[in-house]
Write a protein that holds these residues in place. Structure first.
Motif, PDB file in Angstrom:
ATOM      1  N   THR A 217      37.435  43.175  42.842  1.00  0.00           N
ATOM      2  CA  THR A 217      37.021  42.823  41.484  1.00  0.00           C
ATOM      3  C   THR A 217      36.173  41.565  41.560  1.00  0.00           C
ATOM      4  O   THR A 217      36.571  40.574  42.180  1.00  0.00           O
ATOM      5  N   ILE A 218      35.002  41.640  40.945  1.00  0.00           N
ATOM      6  CA  ILE A 218      34.007  40.572  41.053  1.00  0.00           C
ATOM      7  C   ILE A 218      33.995  39.744  39.771  1.00  0.00           C
ATOM      8  O   ILE A 218      33.769  40.270  38.680  1.00  0.00           O
ATOM      9  N   PHE A 219      34.216  38.450  39.919  1.00  0.00           N
ATOM     10  CA  PHE A 219      34.147  37.513  38.793  1.00  0.00           C
ATOM     11  C   PHE A 219      32.927  36.614  39.020  1.00  0.00           C
ATOM     12  O   PHE A 219      33.052  35.444  39.410  1.00  0.00           O
ATOM     13  N   HIS A 220      31.761  37.183  38.806  1.00  0.00           N
ATOM     14  CA  HIS A 220      30.514  36.483  39.131  1.00  0.00           C
ATOM     15  C   HIS A 220      29.433  36.931  38.152  1.00  0.00           C
ATOM     16  O   HIS A 220      29.395  38.103  37.759  1.00  0.00           O
TER      17      HIS A 220
ATOM     18  N   ILE B 112      34.064  48.539  43.429  1.00  0.00           N
ATOM     19  CA  ILE B 112      33.916  47.208  42.838  1.00  0.00           C
ATOM     20  C   ILE B 112      34.083  47.296  41.331  1.00  0.00           C
ATOM     21  O   ILE B 112      33.715  48.281  40.701  1.00  0.00           O
ATOM     22  N   CYS B 113      34.670  46.258  40.759  1.00  0.00           N
ATOM     23  CA  CYS B 113      34.949  46.202  39.319  1.00  0.00           C
ATOM     24  C   CYS B 113      34.387  44.915  38.746  1.00  0.00           C
ATOM     25  O   CYS B 113      34.310  43.895  39.440  1.00  0.00           O
ATOM     26  N   ALA B 114      34.016  44.953  37.467  1.00  0.00           N
ATOM     27  CA  ALA B 114      33.445  43.781  36.802  1.00  0.00           C
ATOM     28  C   ALA B 114      34.040  43.664  35.405  1.00  0.00           C
ATOM     29  O   ALA B 114      33.541  44.281  34.462  1.00  0.00           O
ATOM     30  N   PRO B 115      35.118  42.893  35.242  1.00  0.00           N
ATOM     31  CA  PRO B 115      35.792  42.790  33.934  1.00  0.00           C
ATOM     32  C   PRO B 115      35.036  41.904  32.954  1.00  0.00           C
ATOM     33  O   PRO B 115      34.834  40.710  33.188  1.00  0.00           O
ATOM     34  N   ARG B 116      34.621  42.474  31.837  1.00  0.00           N
ATOM     35  CA  ARG B 116      33.814  41.743  30.861  1.00  0.00           C
ATOM     36  C   ARG B 116      34.564  40.555  30.257  1.00  0.00           C
ATOM     37  O   ARG B 116      33.962  39.528  29.946  1.00  0.00           O
ATOM     38  N   TYR B 117      35.851  40.708  30.044  1.00  0.00           N
ATOM     39  CA  TYR B 117      36.620  39.623  29.421  1.00  0.00           C
ATOM     40  C   TYR B 117      36.503  38.343  30.247  1.00  0.00           C
ATOM     41  O   TYR B 117      36.248  37.264  29.699  1.00  0.00           O
ATOM     42  N   SER B 118      36.681  38.448  31.548  1.00  0.00           N
ATOM     43  CA  SER B 118      36.634  37.264  32.407  1.00  0.00           C
ATOM     44  C   SER B 118      35.214  36.785  32.650  1.00  0.00           C
ATOM     45  O   SER B 118      34.937  35.578  32.623  1.00  0.00           O
ATOM     46  N   ILE B 119      34.285  37.720  32.883  1.00  0.00           N
ATOM     47  CA  ILE B 119      32.907  37.326  33.154  1.00  0.00           C
ATOM     48  C   ILE B 119      32.287  36.660  31.930  1.00  0.00           C
ATOM     49  O   ILE B 119      31.452  35.765  32.048  1.00  0.00           O
ATOM     50  N   GLY B 120      32.724  37.039  30.742  1.00  0.00           N
ATOM     51  CA  GLY B 120      32.229  36.419  29.519  1.00  0.00           C
ATOM     52  C   GLY B 120      32.703  34.992  29.331  1.00  0.00           C
ATOM     53  O   GLY B 120      32.203  34.286  28.439  1.00  0.00           O
ATOM     54  N   ARG B 121      33.635  34.544  30.159  1.00  0.00           N
ATOM     55  CA  ARG B 121      34.180  33.189  30.042  1.00  0.00           C
ATOM     56  C   ARG B 121      33.965  32.363  31.314  1.00  0.00           C
ATOM     57  O   ARG B 121      34.652  31.352  31.527  1.00  0.00           O
ATOM     58  N   LEU B 122      33.032  32.770  32.150  1.00  0.00           N
ATOM     59  CA  LEU B 122      32.795  32.064  33.404  1.00  0.00           C
ATOM     60  C   LEU B 122      32.111  30.721  33.173  1.00  0.00           C
ATOM     61  O   LEU B 122      31.086  30.647  32.494  1.00  0.00           O
ATOM     62  N   GLU B 123      32.657  29.684  33.774  1.00  0.00           N
ATOM     63  CA  GLU B 123      32.012  28.373  33.690  1.00  0.00           C
ATOM     64  C   GLU B 123      30.686  28.374  34.429  1.00  0.00           C
ATOM     65  O   GLU B 123      29.792  27.581  34.115  1.00  0.00           O
TER      66      GLU B 123
END
Length: 536
Positions: free
Chosen positions: A133-136, A431-442
């Protein structure tokens, strides 16, 4: 004793052969029911044999236990210590099996589960045996950008054997079905749909007006509105939910069926087993009821022909169905696209409306800015509404912080692999890209947890990396109905804000239930939003 030991050794050898020769290769989610059923059947067959020859059941149970132990132990050791993703950080039990992810999502709060893993493990987290899961900010571009060679993941076999633009993993099929959707949603068609949508908004307005300034639970109302709209431009007529102020069975089935994906969405093979063995039990039954309702709507539309003169999506689907020869494959495609239209066309719009109203009530200063923009404007004029910067920015900011699809988005990396910010992900990895977390990336936003619509037009410095915002996806995989969705959001917001001040009802504590009780069930299912609409 010697015979039993011999059987145990054979069982252990078989388990190694099955793992190394079969299960370690390729995908097996579609075969999950056959694998599960085959193992159960084989064990029962051996028990029956023991009974018929009057031999102890232990002679079968012990080797069977050895086989299962050997199979599970072999899989576990390989995934933990020899798998190519073993160096990626993440929960050890998630790397062992997606069942752990399912367990963590048992209360349908997958967005919080993934965000907690992001905070603990970083930007690239191993969330499954063969899953990262990608948080980028670059996640969406990597997944669906112009140079990608990725394919859709196993999740898209959820409706199999039904096929649609969304629920297909074959690029050629997707491209062909996408052209059909593009035709159905042409510019000339959209103009007609917007007019009918505006009529639905007037019905919604009448309900709010009839309710007066009493507290109103808006959740069901927005689902009714979205489902009626989908019926209108999907089949040429609405379902009468707003007029009757009650849901039709199909809408109830859909909401119940989709809730299955809250806990079980991370491991699609579990629903596939349930569909095969317990189709009439619990909410699994509603899954099939939902599909039956969808097919019945299309069947009725096909019987009506073109005599009613209504323009709708179904007419385009039917034309393509007939051109394809109306064979079994064509029927599977028609059924898949119809189900997709009903779910994607209503179950994303409704939560988006609820969450937008939540933010408008929570931040009245932004509602006031929109009201000033609306002064002297025709609130049914989509072109005029689309030109209002603060209205559009408020919708975008709502989607950023609380997206209608909080976590779902997955692909299988092409054979060459992919490198993101110096991190290489091997080919064949999901690979996964969760919108909830990516929308809050610093890394992507200044003050990422704050609601600041101005970041989208007058304060662009608050957006560090625009790639992180893709509420409708990117490229050819993007949502074909995004113009319809944005039109619905603009029309509803404009209609209500032009006449009312939107406030939380007394005792609602700033609407805290909306986020607190929000469930991630493929689409967001917000907690209760109780509002008061005070006349301006």
């Amino acid at each position: 004793m010697v015979s039993t030991m011999h059987s145990v050794i054979l069982a252990l050898s078989l388990s190694v052969l099955v793992h190394r020769g079969l299960f370690i290769r390729g995908e097996w989610h579609l075969q999950a029911p056959a694998i599960f059923g085959g193992h159960v059947f084989a064990f029962l067959l051996l028990l029956v044999r023991q009974h018929l020859i009057h031999r102890p059941f232990g002679e079968v149970a012990v080797p069977a236990a050895a086989y299962l132990f050997g199979l599970l132990a072999g899989i576990s050791v390989y995934r933990m210590y020899f798998h190519r993703l073993r160096a990626f950080p993440g929960p050890r039990l998630a790397a062992l099996s997606k069942v752990w992810h399912v367990w963590k999502c048992r209360d349908s709060r997958g967005h919080h589960v993934l965000e907690s893993w992001h905070q603990e493990y970083g930007s690239f987290v191993r969330t499954g045996p063969n899953e990262i899961t990608i948080f980028h900010p670059a996640a969406y571009e990597v997944m669906d950008g112009p140079r990608n060679q990725n394919t859709r993941s196993d999740w898209y076999d959820l409706l199999y054997p039904r096929i649609s633009s969304i629920f297909t993993r074959e690029k050629a099929v997707h491209d062909a079905r996408r052209k059909m959707w593009d035709q159905a949603l042409s510019i000339s068609s959209l103009k007609v749909y917007y007019e009918r949508m505006a009529a639905q908004v007037r019905v919604l307005e009448s309900i709010v007006a009839d309710h007066g300034e009493k507290p109103l639970l808006v959740n069901d109302l927005m689902y009714w509105f979205a489902f009626d709209n989908m019926g209108d431009f999907g089949f040429g007529h609405d379902f009468g939910m707003l007029r009757e102020r009650r849901p039709v069975d199909g809408a109830v089935y859909m909401r119940s069926a989709i809730s299955l994906l809250g806990p079980f969405g991370p491991a699609i093979w579990i629903p596939r087993i349930a569909f095969a063995f317990i189709p009439g039990v619990w909410r699994v039954r509603h899954w099939f009821k939902m599909l039956e309702f969808s097919d019945s709507c299309m069947d009725e539309r096909m019987k009506s022909g073109e005599g009613d003169g209504h323009l709708d999506l179904a007419s385009t689907f039917i034309a393509h169905h007939k051109a394809a020869g109306a064979n079994k494959l064509a029927r599977q495609m028609l059924s898949g696209d119809t189900a997709t239209m009903l779910v994607a066309g209503s179950d994303t719009t409704a939560p988006s409306l609820i969450l937008l109203l939540y933010f408008l009530a929570r931040y009245p200063e932004h509602a006031a800015k929109i009201q000033r923009e609306l002064h002297g404007l025709d609130c049914a004029d989509i072109r005029a509404l689309s030109a209002l910067p603060h209205l559009t920015a408020t919708i975008h900011e709502s989607m950023r912080l609380l997206p209608a699809v909080p976590t779902f988005s997955s692909r299988v990396v092409g054979p060459q692999g992919v490198t993101i910010d110096g991190t290489f992900i091997p080919g064949g990895t999901k690979i996964c890209a969760p919108r909830y977390s990516i929308g809050r990336l610093e890394a992507a936003y200044e003050q990422p947890d704050n609601f600041i619509p101005e970041r989208w037009y007058s304060r662009p410095e608050l957006v560090k990396d625009k790639r992180a915002f893709a509420p409708f996806g990117v490229g050819r995989m993007s949502c074909v109905g995004k113009n319809l969705a944005m039109a619905q959001l603009r029309l509803v917001a404009a209609a209500l804000l032009s006449k009312y001040h939107i406030r939380f009802a007394r005792g609602e504590r700033n609407g805290e239930a909306v986020e607190r009780d929000l469930r991630d069930q493929l689409t967001a299912n917000p907690g209760n939003l109780v509002l008061m609409f005070e006349k301006r």
